[in-house]
Design a protein around this motif. Structure first.
Motif, PDB file in Angstrom:
ATOM      1  N   LEU A 371      38.623  25.440  38.074  1.00  0.00           N
ATOM      2  CA  LEU A 371      37.266  25.334  37.546  1.00  0.00           C
ATOM      3  C   LEU A 371      37.087  26.175  36.282  1.00  0.00           C
ATOM      4  CD1 LEU A 371      34.435  24.219  38.163  1.00  0.00           C
ATOM      5  CD2 LEU A 371      33.955  26.361  39.335  1.00  0.00           C
ATOM      6  N   VAL A 372      37.450  27.443  36.348  1.00  0.00           N
ATOM      7  CA  VAL A 372      37.153  28.311  35.207  1.00  0.00           C
ATOM      8  C   VAL A 372      38.104  28.056  34.044  1.00  0.00           C
ATOM      9  CG1 VAL A 372      36.012  30.097  36.523  1.00  0.00           C
ATOM     10  CG2 VAL A 372      38.449  30.232  36.219  1.00  0.00           C
ATOM     11  N   ASN A 373      39.360  27.661  34.351  1.00  0.00           N
ATOM     12  CA  ASN A 373      40.287  27.410  33.259  1.00  0.00           C
ATOM     13  C   ASN A 373      39.863  26.183  32.456  1.00  0.00           C
ATOM     14  OD1 ASN A 373      42.629  28.576  32.111  1.00  0.00           O
ATOM     15  ND2 ASN A 373      43.753  26.736  32.690  1.00  0.00           N
ATOM     16  N   CYS A 412      36.173  35.636  34.753  1.00  0.00           N
ATOM     17  CA  CYS A 412      36.577  35.064  36.041  1.00  0.00           C
ATOM     18  C   CYS A 412      38.098  35.009  36.102  1.00  0.00           C
ATOM     19  CB  CYS A 412      36.012  33.666  36.220  1.00  0.00           C
ATOM     20  SG  CYS A 412      34.316  33.638  36.795  1.00  0.00           S
ATOM     21  N   LEU A 413      38.724  34.583  35.000  1.00  0.00           N
ATOM     22  CA  LEU A 413      40.183  34.522  34.988  1.00  0.00           C
ATOM     23  C   LEU A 413      40.776  35.911  35.149  1.00  0.00           C
ATOM     24  CD1 LEU A 413      40.857  31.938  32.132  1.00  0.00           C
ATOM     25  CD2 LEU A 413      41.422  31.674  34.531  1.00  0.00           C
ATOM     26  N   ALA A 414      40.121  36.893  34.510  1.00  0.00           N
ATOM     27  CA  ALA A 414      40.623  38.255  34.616  1.00  0.00           C
ATOM     28  C   ALA A 414      40.315  38.836  35.989  1.00  0.00           C
ATOM     29  CB  ALA A 414      40.008  39.131  33.523  1.00  0.00           C
ATOM     30  N   GLY A 415      39.284  38.299  36.645  1.00  0.00           N
ATOM     31  CA  GLY A 415      38.937  38.799  37.968  1.00  0.00           C
ATOM     32  C   GLY A 415      38.113  40.062  37.927  1.00  0.00           C
ATOM     33  N   LEU A 416      37.147  40.117  37.031  1.00  0.00           N
ATOM     34  CA  LEU A 416      36.325  41.316  36.893  1.00  0.00           C
ATOM     35  C   LEU A 416      34.865  40.893  36.942  1.00  0.00           C
ATOM     36  CD1 LEU A 416      37.435  44.129  36.413  1.00  0.00           C
ATOM     37  CD2 LEU A 416      36.833  43.900  34.039  1.00  0.00           C
ATOM     38  N   PRO A 417      34.000  41.629  37.660  1.00  0.00           N
ATOM     39  CA  PRO A 417      32.587  41.267  37.624  1.00  0.00           C
ATOM     40  C   PRO A 417      32.086  41.284  36.181  1.00  0.00           C
ATOM     41  CG  PRO A 417      32.994  42.994  39.242  1.00  0.00           C
ATOM     42  CD  PRO A 417      34.254  42.818  38.461  1.00  0.00           C
ATOM     43  N   GLY A 422      36.312  35.069  40.566  1.00  0.00           N
ATOM     44  CA  GLY A 422      37.696  35.352  40.185  1.00  0.00           C
ATOM     45  C   GLY A 422      38.225  36.588  40.882  1.00  0.00           C
ATOM     46  N   LEU A 423      37.350  37.575  41.006  1.00  0.00           N
ATOM     47  CA  LEU A 423      37.740  38.802  41.695  1.00  0.00           C
ATOM     48  C   LEU A 423      38.120  38.511  43.137  1.00  0.00           C
ATOM     49  CD1 LEU A 423      36.970  42.205  41.345  1.00  0.00           C
ATOM     50  CD2 LEU A 423      35.683  41.442  43.282  1.00  0.00           C
TER      51      LEU A 423
END
Lengths: 511, 508
Positions: A371-373, A412-417, A422-423
């Motif tokens: 989704l995010v990519n 989201c890809l990085a996984g950070l709020p 992603g997180l």
């Protein structure tokens, strides 16, 4: 109305059958509806292309999107009902099973294709790509990708994988500017090699196990005579290599950046999500179902592969300079290699744990990543230009919402709020590794997450950096592109608030 | 009560979301003051409604399922340990918002600034309010992006490099910490901090505890920061705008030490006991190292930056906090928690005052400021000079001010560490810490001499220095007053934290 009656191992049918009436196979049309609808839509588009006047070719795109939407809708009864199987053997086992694993990946394949279609509507017109061919190829490939996760024997699996990838070569080559042809050739050659290697592996496995059914192979391998063991192991390794090519795992990743750069942007996004998902689903199926007896061996192989893939992908992405031509796509290409590494972690954990349970993390992460990519590719398509990272400088001043959307996708890809979903995707992957006792892989991944943050954040910061250029009147965003971005962004926001929606696959049973 | 706690977290988040709407920059700043003010009122209401007779009990508890698949629950609550930190966070954020209305640092404008500030506040408050390990990690991560942008966009000097360093260091720490949390969650079958704390490590094997404690300790030590993982801190503090420095030092460092008390001590006690002597050693080294670094920066001709100096002094002060925690005694941990709050108040005030000096002079370089004889703030801007001197003596631990009690108790805890810890080692750490207090006094007095005293007639970089302004007085007075209150009436805080600490340590 699950049908399990039918007969005579269709793929090895003896010519004389005791009960000829039994040859008439009853097909569970509801179960196979999702890939079938995609295939029918592909044919419809191809035929309609012949009769539509040039001015109305635009309709083809909307027709494809509608087809994909219908295919997605066909998933609904399957999700709500019980697991269905069709194309079954009298000896037990079926070639097509629509279980939770298959449905999740079909959702990813068809949903990803739908987003790609919405992104493409504008690109096809803008770059004057041949419409009929484009939509036909996209739908065919989506059909293959949707068929693949439901396949439960090696022959269907290989065929589905080829249906998914063959149209993709042509899609890459559709851009008529030289670069497209070169990247398509690179993609084609490496992919065909992979297929050849995989077919060799499949034939070895068949010889050793005596069946091509995935469940049957596991039993066959467990009881295979000792002298066939090397053959079976070689076959398993070769098959894995084939799938590793498709998932672009290091060291079989080198085709990725050039192919993505040469392809039309939506196609690059499609390859990074749906193409990868197809390879991954195949890999998950053969490892956890067919090669279950060798769990510890391929578990280790996949763990090493995962560690290499994420490290190489992230390190290369980190090296992208802001002013390289097509830097944005290259960065996304390398980051997708890195992300493939994360996706492989639960697969490796499944090998160690000896069960399919950790796979849920791969499925959840693949859905989130997809989704995010695609969203990120969408914004890149929107900004266009030379695709240099530099051209994103100060995007917030020119197009606030596009900048916010891209920042959100990247985080989201990085996984950070604030990219919470992603997180949590990373959390479930980490958990699968820790649970299986793969502490070292978890640490490698932790380091990689930090490396990845460095480049995602550099790009995000660039969006809000002051821009030297004068503020130009913002270009009107095409409606289809805006729809696709809105869908992706709102999907990611909803999932960030309620991660349970996607993470439930982690706790449920897959097969 | 639990509605108040939920509102405390939701209000700043809503405020941050509101900043996406098209409103004017000035309006946004004023709205930010209103929202942070409302949050402060909620925090005070929470403190007022808190049952002071049972501070060891979790109060205002909310516990609902959020992600059943991961067994993550929205579990919130406050006890005597988290309540002071919540109030401190709400107070400092409000003061920063008030200060920024008049004195917005150069950067992209008030709306984005306020939005990030409010998002930051959400994350900081959430850290102290959540009782689920995964949520704790989430809250830990929420603060990173806002602080990154506050430093890189509103900062000064080498701001982008400093911001990158800050976020990469902290993320590496918290990613490792997450692995420790997951290990605990997988082995113990729950992420619930209250349940895990009540279990006191039963159900976790010694090996699991060792690995998990190491991972969590490393993650939190980066945040706290403990020597030798502190190297992100001086750059970040120096580059950050005033509000950023105040919140970094005043609240965000406490997130690390709070995590040590809330997670490490009760949940993996065996593992913690194994590492406690090492933590104590690093803490003692940190105390001496921090003060020596400050002393070097304060020398004439060292080109020392005042903000950098205070940042290094934070390394020293947080060393006391870590030493108190490492002693594993109720005395030491109470001292650590007290020193936490005291450091938040005093260093917050110091960063405010130094930020104001930097704004007036255009530099915080001590040599430029002092010239040949000293900057003579007593003569040129007497109120600011007095406040700086006040904050400096509070920081060096003058009895009667907030800085005294925490460090005394921490050292006392080290003098008599928990059973099973090496007494000689901890007494050595205590002696080193005592040496550190002397060095701290030395450099702070040097700073007071070089900045506050001097000849007002000597040529200065700036001809006229404005004295204390209204908005400055408004945002600094509460800190100075609370420093005095906490120094004169330490029982106010210790009465809250002591039962809770005894409960966590399993001895009460």
């Amino acid at each position: 109305m699950t049908t399990t009656h039918d007969l005579g191992q269709p793929l090895m049918t003896p010519l004389a059958v005791a009960d000829p009436g039994g040859l008439i196979q009853s097909v569970d049309w509801v179960a196979i509806a999702p890939p079938l609808i995609a295939a029918l839509a592909a044919l419809a588009v191809l035929v309609a292309d012949l009769f539509l006047p040039e001015a109305r070719k635009r309709l083809l795109g909307w027709l494809s999107a509608a087809g994909l939407l219908a295919a997605l809708a066909a998933l609904l009864p399957l999700v709500l009902g019980d697991t269905r199987s069709t194309f079954c053997f009298t000896s037990g086992g079926c070639s097509y099973t629509a279980d939770h694993f298959a449905l999740a990946f079909q959702l990813l394949a068809l949903g990803g294709a739908l987003l790609t279609a919405l992104l493409s509507l504008h690109t096809v017109e803008d770059e004057k790509l041949p419409g009929g061919e484009y939509w036909f190829l996209l739908l065919s490939s989506a059909c293959g990708a949707a068929l693949l996760p439901a396949a439960r024997d090696l022959a269907t699996l290989v065929i589905a994988l080829e249906v998914a990838t063959l149209p993709a070569f042509a899609l890459v080559a559709l851009r008529r500017d030289g670069r497209g042809a070169e990247s398509a050739l690179k993609f084609f050659l490496s992919s065909v090699t992979a297929t050849a290697v995989m077919l060799l592996g499949v034939s070895f496995v068949y010889a050793a196990a005596g069946t091509i059914q995935l469940q049957g192979i596991a039993d066959g391998l467990a009881h295979a005579p000792a002298q066939l063991k090397p053959l079976a192991e070689a076959g398993a390794v070769l098959t894995l290599v084939g799938f590793a090519f498709k998932t672009a795992a290091v060291p079989f990743h080198f085709w990725v950046p050039d192919t993505y750069v040469g392809a039309p942007l939506p196609v690059a996004g499609y390859l990074s999500v749906v193409g990868k998902a197809a390879g991954l689903a195949g890999l998950a199926l053969v490892t956890t179902l067919a090669f279950r007896p060798y769990g510890h061996t391929w578990g280790l192989v996949l763990a090493v592969l995962a560690a290499l893939t994420m490290t190489v992908g992230n390190a290369a992405a980190l090296r992208q300079r802001a002013d390289t031509p097509y830097g944005a796509v290259r960065l996304l290409a390398w980051s997708s290699v890195g992300q493939a590494g994360y996706l492989l972690v639960p697969l490796a954990a499944a090998g160690y744990a000896g069960s399919a349970e950790p796979l849920g993390a791969t499925v959840a992460y693949a859905l989130i990543y997809g989704l995010v990519n695609l969203g990120a590719f969408g914004v890149v398509a929107l900004v266009g230009g030379s695709g240099r990272l530099e051209s994103f400088r100060g995007l917030a001043g020119r197009n606030r919402w596009a900048a916010f959307a891209l920042a959100f996708f990247l985080l989201c890809l990085a996984g950070l709020p604030p990219g919470v979903v992603g997180l949590f995707g990373k959390v479930v992957v980490f958990r699968s590794a820790v649970d299986a006792g793969l502490g070292w892989l978890a640490v490698v991944m932790a380091v990689n997450v930090v490396i990845a943050l460095a480049y995602y954040l550099k790009w995000t910061a660039l969006l809000f950096a002051p821009s030297a250029e004068q503020v130009v009147a913002p270009r009107r965003v095409p409606a289809s592109l805006a729809t696709a971005l809105g869908l992706a962004a709102s999907g990611a926001v909803v999932l960030s608030v309620a991660p349970q929606l996607v993470l439930q696959v982690v706790s449920g049973s897959l097969f | 009560m639990n509605a108040v706690l939920i509102a405390l977290l939701v209000l700043p988040l809503l405020g941050a979301a509101l900043m996406l709407a098209p409103i004017g920059e000035k309006q946004a700043l004023r709205l930010g003051t209103t929202v942070t003010g409302g949050t402060l009122l909620l925090a005070i209401a929470l403190a007022a409604g808190f049952d002071h007779d049972a501070p060891s009990r979790m109060q205002a508890v909310t516990d609902v399922s959020w992600i059943p698949a991961l067994d993550v629950r929205l579990h919130l609550g406050v006890d005597g340990i988290s309540l002071p930190l919540l109030v401190l966070t709400a107070l400092l954020t409000f003061l920063c918002a008030v200060y920024s209305v008049k004195k917005l640092p150069a950067g992209p404008g008030g709306r984005a600034f306020t939005g990030l500030l409010l998002l930051l506040e959400t994350g900081m408050l959430a850290t102290f309010a959540v009782l689920d390990l995964v949520l704790f990690f989430l809250a830990f991560e929420i603060v990173l992006i806002p602080m990154y942008f506050l430093i890189s966009r509103w900062g000064s000097g080498k701001k982008v490099a400093a911001a990158n360093r800050f976020i990469l260091y902290t993320l590496l720490g918290s990613a490792v910490m997450l692995l420790g949390f997951l290990l605990i969650g997988v082995k113990a079958g729950t992420f619930d901090m209250v349940k895990l704390a009540d279990a006191h490590g039963s159900g976790l094997s010694h090996t699991t505890q060792l690995i998990a404690a190491l991972a969590i300790l490393v993650g939190l030590a980066v945040k706290a920061p403990a020597w030798p993982l502190h190297s992100w801190l001086p750059d970040a503090h120096t580059a950050a705008p005033t509000a950023g420095s105040v919140l970094l030092a005043g609240v965000m460092l406490k997130m690390g030490t709070y995590g040590l008390v809330r997670v490490l001590l009760p949940i993996v006690p065996d593992g913690t006991a194994t590492y406690a002597p090492y933590l104590g050693a690093f803490a003692a080294v940190g105390i001496v190292y921090g003060s020596l670094a400050c002393l070097a920066l304060a020398r004439t001709g060292a080109k020392g930056d005042l903000k950098r100096l205070i940042a290094y002094s934070s390394v020293g002060h947080m060393g006391f906090v870590l030493l108190g925690i490492a002693s594993l005694t109720p005395t030491g941990v109470n001292g650590a928690l007290f020193a936490n709050i005291a450091h938040g108040l005093i260093t917050g005030l110091l960063f405010f005052v130094v930020g104001a000096v930097k704004d007036r002079y255009g530099t915080a370089d001590l040599d430029t400021l002092a010239g040949a004889t000293g900057a003579a703030l007593y003569g040129r801007a007497p109120r600011i000079g007095a406040l700086l001197a006040f904050a400096a003596v509070a920081s060096l631990g003058l009895p009667g001010l907030a800085g005294f009690w925490g460090e005394l108790l921490a050292m006392y805890g080290a003098f008599d560490p928990a059973a099973g810890l090496s007494r000689p080692a901890f007494v050595t750490y205590m002696v080193l810490a005592g040496l550190g207090t002397l060095l701290t006094a030395a450099y702070l007095l040097v700073v007071v001499r070089r900045v506050c005293m001097g000849d007002p007639k000597q040529p200065a970089p700036v001809a006229e220095v404005a004295d204390l302004q209204g908005y400055e007085a408004a945002s600094w007075t509460p800190l100075a007053a609370l420093t005095l209150v906490a120094g004169l009436w330490p029982a106010l805080l210790l009465g809250l934290s002591d039962p809770a600490v005894k409960h966590l340590l399993g001895s009460g």
